[in-house]
Design a protein around this motif. Sequence first.
Motif, PDB file in Angstrom:
ATOM      1  N   LEU A  53       0.823  -1.210   0.000  1.00 62.64           N
ATOM      2  CA  LEU A  53       0.000   0.000   0.000  1.00 62.64           C
ATOM      3  C   LEU A  53       0.859   1.264   0.000  1.00 62.64           C
ATOM      4  O   LEU A  53       0.474   2.279  -0.569  1.00 62.64           O
ATOM      5  CB  LEU A  53      -0.935   0.016   1.217  1.00 62.64           C
ATOM      6  CG  LEU A  53      -2.090  -0.982   1.192  1.00 62.64           C
ATOM      7  CD1 LEU A  53      -2.843  -0.929   2.517  1.00 62.64           C
ATOM      8  CD2 LEU A  53      -3.008  -0.740   0.023  1.00 62.64           C
ATOM      9  N   ALA A  54       2.037   1.183   0.617  1.00 61.27           N
ATOM     10  CA  ALA A  54       2.936   2.338   0.701  1.00 61.27           C
ATOM     11  C   ALA A  54       3.740   2.553  -0.577  1.00 61.27           C
ATOM     12  O   ALA A  54       4.432   3.558  -0.712  1.00 61.27           O
ATOM     13  CB  ALA A  54       3.882   2.168   1.884  1.00 61.27           C
ATOM     14  N   THR A  55       3.663   1.601  -1.521  1.00 65.99           N
ATOM     15  CA  THR A  55       4.425   1.691  -2.767  1.00 65.99           C
ATOM     16  C   THR A  55       3.489   1.499  -3.951  1.00 65.99           C
ATOM     17  O   THR A  55       3.622   0.552  -4.714  1.00 65.99           O
ATOM     18  CB  THR A  55       5.542   0.612  -2.782  1.00 65.99           C
ATOM     19  OG1 THR A  55       6.191   0.577  -1.532  1.00 65.99           O
ATOM     20  CG2 THR A  55       6.575   0.893  -3.853  1.00 65.99           C
ATOM     21  N   LYS A  60       1.563  -5.530 -11.362  1.00 62.52           N
ATOM     22  CA  LYS A  60       0.660  -6.565 -10.868  1.00 62.52           C
ATOM     23  C   LYS A  60       1.413  -7.477  -9.904  1.00 62.52           C
ATOM     24  O   LYS A  60       2.597  -7.752 -10.090  1.00 62.52           O
ATOM     25  CB  LYS A  60       0.138  -7.368 -12.063  1.00 62.52           C
ATOM     26  CG  LYS A  60      -0.875  -8.422 -11.748  1.00 62.52           C
ATOM     27  CD  LYS A  60      -1.472  -8.941 -13.038  1.00 62.52           C
ATOM     28  CE  LYS A  60      -1.249 -10.419 -13.141  1.00 62.52           C
ATOM     29  NZ  LYS A  60      -1.882 -11.002 -14.316  1.00 62.52           N
ATOM     30  N   VAL A  61       0.718  -7.939  -8.865  1.00 63.81           N
ATOM     31  CA  VAL A  61       1.341  -8.809  -7.861  1.00 63.81           C
ATOM     32  C   VAL A  61       0.552 -10.112  -7.763  1.00 63.81           C
ATOM     33  O   VAL A  61      -0.673 -10.101  -7.694  1.00 63.81           O
ATOM     34  CB  VAL A  61       1.355  -8.133  -6.468  1.00 63.81           C
ATOM     35  CG1 VAL A  61       1.951  -9.067  -5.422  1.00 63.81           C
ATOM     36  CG2 VAL A  61       2.116  -6.833  -6.508  1.00 63.81           C
ATOM     37  N   GLY A  79      -7.110  -4.761  -7.440  1.00 64.38           N
ATOM     38  CA  GLY A  79      -6.932  -3.318  -7.318  1.00 64.38           C
ATOM     39  C   GLY A  79      -5.674  -2.891  -6.592  1.00 64.38           C
ATOM     40  O   GLY A  79      -5.575  -1.751  -6.150  1.00 64.38           O
ATOM     41  N   LEU A  80      -4.724  -3.798  -6.440  1.00 63.51           N
ATOM     42  CA  LEU A  80      -3.492  -3.464  -5.724  1.00 63.51           C
ATOM     43  C   LEU A  80      -2.310  -3.632  -6.665  1.00 63.51           C
ATOM     44  O   LEU A  80      -1.941  -4.746  -7.037  1.00 63.51           O
ATOM     45  CB  LEU A  80      -3.329  -4.364  -4.503  1.00 63.51           C
ATOM     46  CG  LEU A  80      -2.118  -4.104  -3.624  1.00 63.51           C
ATOM     47  CD1 LEU A  80      -2.214  -2.710  -3.007  1.00 63.51           C
ATOM     48  CD2 LEU A  80      -2.028  -5.133  -2.525  1.00 63.51           C
TER      49      LEU A  80
END
Length: 105
Positions: A53-55, A60-61, A79-80
């Motif tokens: 969230l901080a980066t 895609k992960v 969405g991350l």
Amino acid sequence: VLRGEEDAAPKLAISNITALEDVKIKLPGSMRIRIALDSVGEGALTALHAMMLATPGKGKVLLDLEQKDEYLVVLEPEGLGVAADKGFIERVEELVGAGSVRVID
């Protein structure tokens, strides 16, 4: 290119100069993070989520959650996306183990 002749001052030939502000670093488009659930601490997944969230970014992960000799689950957080630069990858590997990150492209 630095050229020098014996008994002469060195000469410097520059063919191109780019301002540091204009340098674009190509970040991976996607990556896989393998997490051996039996060898990470309880807070590892929470810490990894906070790190992602901080980066924020477009990368895609995929998470490979593995319980040895029992199961392997592949998750794609919706969405991350992350900006997975070298520093991010190093921090993830410090958290979940060396070699746990595989850059796909």
